[in-house]
Design a protein around this motif. Structure first.
Motif, mmCIF file in Angstrom:
data_model
loop_
_atom_site.group_PDB
_atom_site.id
_atom_site.type_symbol
_atom_site.label_atom_id
_atom_site.label_comp_id
_atom_site.label_asym_id
_atom_site.label_seq_id
_atom_site.Cartn_x
_atom_site.Cartn_y
_atom_site.Cartn_z
ATOM 1 N N GLN A 122 0.829 -1.207 0.000
ATOM 2 C CA GLN A 122 0.000 0.000 0.000
ATOM 3 C C GLN A 122 0.867 1.263 0.000
ATOM 4 O O GLN A 122 0.555 2.247 -0.684
ATOM 5 N N GLY A 149 2.410 1.627 -3.546
ATOM 6 C CA GLY A 149 1.438 1.865 -4.596
ATOM 7 C C GLY A 149 1.936 1.382 -5.940
ATOM 8 O O GLY A 149 2.481 0.289 -6.080
ATOM 9 N N GLU A 167 4.467 -2.141 -8.076
ATOM 10 C CA GLU A 167 3.876 -3.123 -8.995
ATOM 11 C C GLU A 167 4.906 -4.051 -9.642
ATOM 12 O O GLU A 167 4.633 -5.241 -9.835
#
Length: 918
Positions: free
Chosen positions: A357, A360, A364
């Protein structure tokens, strides 16, 4: 009231009426929620039941399944994010069984045994959902273990009550439930003898001997052997009070129970003395790391105390309330791409559970290495690889809480991709981070040690001084000077010498003497402890307690006792950096392995492989295919191992780990996987690594094996042509492309024609080249083959540039670059950027030409194609020379020469050096 009967075939009832569902996954969902006894996130349920679907599709199918499952009424609680069952409106036999098993009343135990008469979800499976099947298996095994303990208590209770026939019935039931439990068989043998059936007891003993030999490769425990001898000699003690081991409290079912068992705290191990210089260097580096990232290396022979210094440094940092991370290199994990990097990421997730989180979108790229992150989950090209490296660096920076210590033990044994990643971090250290690494003397050329030496400082550890030896042996009554003389100041040996009280012959070979001390400690351990240590040694890395237990074949109670005993003896350590247990050093591993027969070793490897294979279905990152393959090989199961090595090669290819991929493909070939597709894959990987002669050998074999399959034959011939093209033998390349064309399907023809156009161009046949390129473009357009369209544009751009048509060249090459980016074709993108750079150079646009060439170099460096990388460095050198930047041009030429030197045939074929457009 919702009723779930999960022992035996699953049955769902609502208010006394049976319910039927049109999907088995509705039943699986209810079973999972009931047994886990908590609410679960939608994403986790979707990933378990539909692992093959992407996230959005899996959630959509879950919504449909939930609409079906709502037939169970209000007991099913569906929230926006979580799903669960209302315990007040639910009756579940598994829950009831667990309650009764934990009770202290024998009548509750009898009811529990009756409830669990059948297996968990008997006859039920979801073949397309490996994660669910793995959960089902783990739950079944946990419930079986709990039932085994319940039956053990029932045996003891019946004996106490004098009800020997009942005790015998429970004992037989327990051996059926837990057939590999030696205590269960001991109870059966003992109770059978107590009933007066001595022949039956001895027959049960012989059956146990055969079972243990076949399944575990071990003899019965000394206690069991003594029991048999007492029965045979008519010396068996009559039944009295229940034995303590039989009244052990029930343990919770499910996988992972050992992790919750009390385990003695493990300290830092050996005292650290005589290392003031090294600790002072660490303190300096740690202090400076507050402002800028630093690195420090510790170098020495085995036994010099490198790992002890790492532990001391970590303890110092933790005492200052700063976070630490630890990873280490292992020989057994070197072929497994990113194994150490995955450990590093899991360590960061332990420090910062909210890391996905917090990062963000920046996190990825880490989806390729950890399932906790959302993303593509693959490294498809160098851009992805660079983003993974940068994402790890960003994650490390996010874990810095003032400062952060990362310790890397045996850095020279890291797998190649992890070493490259950590070298990237060392060369770009985030502020506040200190990387403290160790490696063995002479390994300074390894990737991470080289980066540490380049960016920081490396300290060589020497033997202990007389004062340090005196401190270590204080209170033992030993003469420090004599200890120093006999141990040569090797810290490991000094400690073992002191432990032995001086009864250690070390004059000839210090390490051999230390090994003898460890062996004596191992030999003094109980049989079950030695069996668990052997399993841990065979696993070869940090292992969770359930894996050690399943490998050894021992039951829960035996495993807990043996783990505690091994820790107390210093033969096993609990690891905090990577949850689980491991042997304390390689000497202990060597000793444990030396005590194993070949048959026992193979059996253990086979059991470990089976467990890891089940886990691989759930999480391939933490249980990689390469680990399964290695254990299957050691188990002598060559055919299975070969198939798993092919899986491992695909995983390595997905991560652009080409050296590891080649090793795994070659191993699969050696184990009998000899199909043309395997030879083709080996050939292509060798091309990537510049091993052209070897590639041609593999491709020639692939061509012979592919006869009868024209599509595959065309693919092989096309690949062979690409090798000859790289080597500058364009007549041969042309011949192989001609051979491929009549075999190819329509889409294949367009790609082959594009390459034929390029070869014709190199041969000085512009008319043939133009015709082939135009035909390739026509076929590609008709079939809407985006790869072929982009390739045709690339070749048409090269041809236009060669005849001086700058506008056409620019349009075609720009279109090729755009197409290559869209389809993520890395090879084509590098080629189009290179060709565009050369066209721009001819047009006098030096700045744009250099930008395109630099991007191509950056991509090629991470892609790993040494030949094209060499050509690109040479091109960049030309551009820099034209710009008057001679020093930079010379650096590029050196890089080009080094890359060309890696290519097989570059010394014999000067044409290799002429590669410019492709």
């Amino acid at each position: 009231m919702l009723e779930l009967r999960l022992f035996g075939p699953p049955r769902v009832r609502l208010d006394g009426t049976d319910l039927r569902f049109d999907t088995r996954k509705a039943v699986a969902l209810l079973a999972f929620l009931a047994v886990s006894d908590r609410e679960h996130a939608r994403d986790s349920i979707a990933a378990m039941l539909w692992p093959e679907l992407e996230r959005g599709r899996a959630r959509a199918v879950l919504r449909r399944t939930l609409s079906v499952a709502t037939a169970v009424g209000p007991a099913l609680r569906i929230g926006p994010d979580g799903i669960g069952l209302d315990a007040d409106d639910l009756s579940c036999d598994v829950r009831r069984f667990r309650e009764l098993a934990a009770d202290s009343d024998p009548s509750s135990w009898r009811e529990a045994a009756t409830i669990a008469a059948d297996g968990f979800l008997e006859g039920f499976s979801l073949r397309d959902s490996p994660p669910f099947e793995d959960w089902q298996l783990a739950t079944s095994e946990g419930l079986r273990d709990t039932l085994s303990q319940v039956l053990a208590r029932l045996v003891a209770d019946a004996v106490t009550q004098g009800e020997l026939p009942t005790a015998l019935e429970h004992a037989r039931h327990r051996t059926r439930v837990d057939p590999l439990s030696e205590p269960a068989h001991s109870d059966l043998i003992r109770v059978t003898a107590w009933t007066g059936d001595r022949p039956g007891a001895l027959s049960a003993y012989r059956a146990l001997v055969r079972l243990l030999d076949a399944e575990l490769g071990v003899p019965p425990l000394p206690e069991t052997l003594a029991l048999q001898e007492d029965i045979r000699g008519d010396r068996l003690t009559p039944p009295a009070l229940p034995r303590p081991s039989a009244t052990r409290a029930a343990r919770p079912s499910g996988s992972g129970w050992i992790a919750d068992a009390p385990v003695p705290a493990v300290g830092t191990g050996a005292r650290l003395v005589g290392r003031a210089v090294e600790l002072a260097a660490f303190e300096r580096a740690w202090s400076h790391a507050a402002n800028v990232g630093r690195c420090l290396g510790l170098v020495g022979e085995p036994g010099m105390g490198k790992s002890t210094i790492l532990r001391a440094a970590s303890a110092t940092v933790k005492a200052q309330s700063f976070p630490t991370l630890h990873i280490e290199g292992r020989i057994s994990e070197q072929p497994l791409a990113y194994s150490a990097a995955i450990d590093l990421i899991r360590g960061m997730l332990t420090l910062r559970p909210d890391l996905p989180q917090k990062l963000g979108a920046a996190g990825e790229p880490l989806a390729a290495l950890a399932a906790e992150f959302d993303g593509a989950g693959a490294i498809r090209g160098p851009g992805d690889l660079h983003r993974v490296h940068e994402a790890v660096r960003t994650a490390i920076e996010a874990c810095v809480d003032g400062r952060l210590l990362i310790t890397v033990d045996d850095a020279h044994l890291l797998d190649g991709p992890s070493a490259a990643l950590l070298a990237y971090v060392v060369r770009r250290p985030p502020p506040g981070v200190l990387v403290l690494a160790t490696w063995t003397s002479g390994a300074g050329g390894a990737m991470l040690p080289e980066a540490v030496i380049e960016q920081g400082e490396a300290i060589a550890l020497g033997p202990l001084s007389l004062d340090a030896v005196a401190e270590l042996t204080a209170g033992t009554g030993l003469d420090p000077a004599e200890v120093l003389r006999r141990t040569r100041g090797l810290p490991l040996l000094v400690r073992e010498y002191g432990t032995s009280g001086g009864d250690l012959e070390v004059d000839a070979d210090a390490l051999a003497a230390a090994r003898a001390v460890v062996a004596a400690r191992y030999d003094s351990a109980p049989t079950i402890t030695r069996q668990l240590l052997a399993a841990a040694a065979i696993i070869g890395t940090v292992a969770d307690p359930e894996l050690i237990r399943l490998a050894s074949g021992r039951d829960e109670a035996e495993a807990v006792d043996a783990i505690e005993d091994a820790i107390e003896r210093g033969l096993l350590v609990e690891r905090s950096d990577r949850s689980g247990y491991d042997l304390p050093h390689e000497l202990a591993r060597e000793v444990a392995l030396a005590h194993l027969s070949l048959a026992r070793s193979r059996l253990l490897h086979g059991r470990i492989a089976e467990v890891l294979a089940r886990r691989h279905a759930v999480d391939p990152l933490t249980s990689p295919a390469g680990a399964v393959a290695r254990h299957l090989t050691e188990a002598g199961r060559d055919e299975d191992a070969g198939r798993w090595f092919l899986r491992a090669a695909k995983e390595s290819s997905r991560l652009l780990a080409h050296s590891e991929e080649l090793l795994q493909l070659e191993t699969a070939l050696a184990l009998g996987q000899r199909g043309p597709d395997v030879q083709l894959a080996i050939g292509r990987t060798r091309i990537r690594l510049g091993r052209y002669r070897d590639a041609l050998v593999s491709l020639d074999q692939a061509a012979a094996l592919a006869e009868g399959d024209p599509v595959l034959q065309a693919e092989v011939e096309h690949t062979i042509a690409s090798v000859h093209d790289r080597l500058g033998d364009w007549d041969l390349a042309h011949a192989h492309l001609d051979a491929a064309l009549p075999l190819a399907q329509t889409a294949q023809r367009a790609r082959i024609l594009a390459d034929l156009a390029l070869v014709s161009h190199r041969q000085g046949r512009p008319i043939d080249a133009e015709a082939a390129a135009r035909e390739a473009a026509r076929i590609a357009g008709e079939t809407d083959d985006r790869i072929a369209i982009a390739r045709a544009d690339n070749v048409l751009g090269v041809l236009a540039a060669s005849r001086g048509d700058r506008n056409a060249a620019g349009e075609h090459l720009a279109s090729a670059i755009t197409g290559a980016r869209a389809i993520a074709d890395l090879d084509l993108l590098i080629a189009a950027l290179n060709n565009s750079s050369r066209a721009l150079q001819t047009s006098g646009e030096q700045g744009a030409a250099l930008d395109a060439a630099r991007e191509a170099v950056d991509l090629a460096e991470r892609q790993g194609d040494r030949h094209r990388l060499a050509a690109l460095h040479s091109h960049v050198a030309d551009l820099l020379h034209e710009a008057g930047r001679e020093a930079e041009a010379l650096d590029e030429l050196k890089l080009s020469a080094a890359a060309f030197a890696d290519i097989q045939g570059s010394d014999a074929r000067p044409e290799v050096w002429t590669l410019s457009e492709w």
